[in-house]
Design a protein around this motif. Structure first.
Motif, PDB file in Angstrom:
ATOM      1  N   ALA A  37     -36.171   3.270 -27.217  1.00 32.30           N
ATOM      2  CA  ALA A  37     -35.768   1.976 -26.653  1.00 32.30           C
ATOM      3  C   ALA A  37     -34.261   1.944 -26.442  1.00 32.30           C
ATOM      4  CB  ALA A  37     -36.200   0.843 -27.587  1.00 32.30           C
ATOM      5  N   ASP A  38     -33.847   1.220 -25.417  1.00 34.13           N
ATOM      6  CA  ASP A  38     -32.431   1.154 -25.051  1.00 34.13           C
ATOM      7  C   ASP A  38     -31.519   0.840 -26.234  1.00 34.13           C
ATOM      8  OD1 ASP A  38     -33.124   1.692 -22.447  1.00 34.13           O
ATOM      9  OD2 ASP A  38     -32.907  -0.372 -21.741  1.00 34.13           O
ATOM     10  N   GLU A  39     -31.894  -0.119 -27.048  1.00 34.03           N
ATOM     11  CA  GLU A  39     -31.016  -0.544 -28.144  1.00 34.03           C
ATOM     12  C   GLU A  39     -30.880   0.504 -29.257  1.00 34.03           C
ATOM     13  OE1 GLU A  39     -34.986  -2.779 -28.766  1.00 34.03           O
ATOM     14  OE2 GLU A  39     -33.705  -2.265 -27.086  1.00 34.03           O
ATOM     15  N   TYR A  40     -31.717   1.535 -29.236  1.00 32.59           N
ATOM     16  CA  TYR A  40     -31.646   2.588 -30.245  1.00 32.59           C
ATOM     17  C   TYR A  40     -31.121   3.906 -29.692  1.00 32.59           C
ATOM     18  CZ  TYR A  40     -34.227  -0.617 -33.169  1.00 32.59           C
ATOM     19  OH  TYR A  40     -34.609  -1.715 -33.897  1.00 32.59           O
ATOM     20  N   GLN A  41     -30.772   3.945 -28.413  1.00 32.98           N
ATOM     21  CA  GLN A  41     -30.241   5.168 -27.829  1.00 32.98           C
ATOM     22  C   GLN A  41     -28.805   5.403 -28.287  1.00 32.98           C
ATOM     23  OE1 GLN A  41     -30.940   5.452 -23.596  1.00 32.98           O
ATOM     24  NE2 GLN A  41     -33.118   5.067 -23.838  1.00 32.98           N
ATOM     25  N   ASN A  42     -28.397   6.665 -28.235  1.00 33.27           N
ATOM     26  CA  ASN A  42     -27.046   7.095 -28.625  1.00 33.27           C
ATOM     27  C   ASN A  42     -26.755   6.875 -30.108  1.00 33.27           C
ATOM     28  OD1 ASN A  42     -26.279   7.908 -25.960  1.00 33.27           O
ATOM     29  ND2 ASN A  42     -26.142   5.738 -25.460  1.00 33.27           N
ATOM     30  N   LYS A  43     -27.813   6.893 -30.930  1.00 30.94           N
ATOM     31  CA  LYS A  43     -27.638   6.746 -32.377  1.00 30.94           C
ATOM     32  C   LYS A  43     -28.190   7.958 -33.133  1.00 30.94           C
ATOM     33  CE  LYS A  43     -27.885   1.819 -31.922  1.00 30.94           C
ATOM     34  NZ  LYS A  43     -27.341   0.756 -32.658  1.00 30.94           N
ATOM     35  N   GLY A  44     -28.627   8.974 -32.383  1.00 27.14           N
ATOM     36  CA  GLY A  44     -29.145  10.188 -33.006  1.00 27.14           C
ATOM     37  C   GLY A  44     -30.624  10.150 -33.335  1.00 27.14           C
ATOM     38  N   GLY A  61     -48.944  25.836 -33.712  1.00 29.64           N
ATOM     39  CA  GLY A  61     -49.071  27.053 -32.904  1.00 29.64           C
ATOM     40  C   GLY A  61     -48.577  26.908 -31.473  1.00 29.64           C
ATOM     41  N   LYS A  62     -47.845  25.851 -31.206  1.00 28.97           N
ATOM     42  CA  LYS A  62     -47.344  25.636 -29.843  1.00 28.97           C
ATOM     43  C   LYS A  62     -46.029  26.376 -29.652  1.00 28.97           C
ATOM     44  CE  LYS A  62     -50.870  23.173 -29.136  1.00 28.97           C
ATOM     45  NZ  LYS A  62     -51.974  23.733 -28.393  1.00 28.97           N
ATOM     46  N   LYS A  63     -45.847  26.940 -28.453  1.00 31.81           N
ATOM     47  CA  LYS A  63     -44.647  27.728 -28.165  1.00 31.81           C
ATOM     48  C   LYS A  63     -43.843  27.187 -26.994  1.00 31.81           C
ATOM     49  CE  LYS A  63     -46.680  31.918 -30.001  1.00 31.81           C
ATOM     50  NZ  LYS A  63     -47.093  33.283 -29.747  1.00 31.81           N
ATOM     51  N   ARG A  64     -44.478  26.343 -26.171  1.00 35.31           N
ATOM     52  CA  ARG A  64     -43.763  25.810 -25.010  1.00 35.31           C
ATOM     53  C   ARG A  64     -44.071  24.331 -24.873  1.00 35.31           C
ATOM     54  NH1 ARG A  64     -44.525  28.595 -19.205  1.00 35.31           N
ATOM     55  NH2 ARG A  64     -46.699  28.310 -19.809  1.00 35.31           N
ATOM     56  N   ILE A  65     -43.012  23.550 -24.621  1.00 33.91           N
ATOM     57  CA  ILE A  65     -43.140  22.099 -24.451  1.00 33.91           C
ATOM     58  C   ILE A  65     -42.911  21.751 -22.988  1.00 33.91           C
ATOM     59  CG2 ILE A  65     -42.128  19.861 -24.997  1.00 33.91           C
ATOM     60  CD1 ILE A  65     -41.357  21.006 -27.730  1.00 33.91           C
ATOM     61  N   LEU A  66     -43.856  21.028 -22.411  1.00 30.45           N
ATOM     62  CA  LEU A  66     -43.714  20.504 -21.061  1.00 30.45           C
ATOM     63  C   LEU A  66     -43.356  19.036 -21.198  1.00 30.45           C
ATOM     64  CD1 LEU A  66     -47.068  21.995 -19.774  1.00 30.45           C
ATOM     65  CD2 LEU A  66     -44.808  23.026 -19.573  1.00 30.45           C
ATOM     66  N   LEU A  67     -42.200  18.652 -20.687  1.00 28.59           N
ATOM     67  CA  LEU A  67     -41.757  17.272 -20.839  1.00 28.59           C
ATOM     68  C   LEU A  67     -42.346  16.377 -19.769  1.00 28.59           C
ATOM     69  CD1 LEU A  67     -37.990  17.723 -21.713  1.00 28.59           C
ATOM     70  CD2 LEU A  67     -39.834  17.006 -23.234  1.00 28.59           C
ATOM     71  N   TRP A  68     -42.906  15.257 -20.211  1.00 25.56           N
ATOM     72  CA  TRP A  68     -43.315  14.203 -19.292  1.00 25.56           C
ATOM     73  C   TRP A  68     -42.087  13.339 -19.043  1.00 25.56           C
ATOM     74  CZ3 TRP A  68     -47.933  12.577 -22.779  1.00 25.56           C
ATOM     75  CH2 TRP A  68     -49.048  13.344 -22.489  1.00 25.56           C
ATOM     76  N   SER A  69     -41.995  12.803 -17.864  1.00 25.56           N
ATOM     77  CA  SER A  69     -40.871  11.892 -17.599  1.00 25.56           C
ATOM     78  C   SER A  69     -41.410  10.567 -17.089  1.00 25.56           C
ATOM     79  CB  SER A  69     -39.917  12.504 -16.571  1.00 25.56           C
ATOM     80  OG  SER A  69     -40.574  12.631 -15.333  1.00 25.56           O
ATOM     81  N   GLY A  70     -40.590   9.578 -17.189  1.00 21.24           N
ATOM     82  CA  GLY A  70     -40.972   8.252 -16.728  1.00 21.24           C
ATOM     83  C   GLY A  70     -40.200   7.197 -17.489  1.00 21.24           C
ATOM     84  N   VAL A  71     -40.554   5.966 -17.241  1.00 21.96           N
ATOM     85  CA  VAL A  71     -39.894   4.835 -17.878  1.00 21.96           C
ATOM     86  C   VAL A  71     -40.973   3.947 -18.503  1.00 21.96           C
ATOM     87  CG1 VAL A  71     -38.487   2.790 -17.489  1.00 21.96           C
ATOM     88  CG2 VAL A  71     -37.996   4.892 -16.232  1.00 21.96           C
TER      89      VAL A  71
END
Length: 74
Positions: A37-44, A61-71
């Motif tokens: 959430a916006d109010e918690y961004q840039n806080k680590g 056992g996962k080796k590769r992460i596929l990032l989903w994007s969106g809002v």
């Protein structure tokens, strides 16, 4: 914060990546959608959660992460 992951790859995604020359492996690939959430961004918080998610996914056992994007509005 919400970090959603899915270890099940859809036929749509498998074909979509294949069209770009990327072969997905359902045993070692995972999809991840991180959201802070916006109010918690840039806080680590996102960085800390991402490190925990990577550790969890490696244990699964996962080796590769596929990032989903969106809002996420709400």
């Amino acid at each position: 914060a919400l970090f959603e992951f899915d270890c099940t790859l859809t036929d749509f995604d498998i074909e979509r990546y294949r069209q770009h020359g990327i072969e997905l492996d359902g045993k070692t690939d995972v999809q991840l959608a991180p959201c802070v959430a916006d109010e918690y961004q840039n806080k680590g918080l996102g960085s800390k959660l991402l490190r925990l998610m990577i550790d969890l996914l490696r244990r699964l056992g996962k080796k590769r992460i596929l990032l989903w994007s969106g809002v996420l509005v709400d």
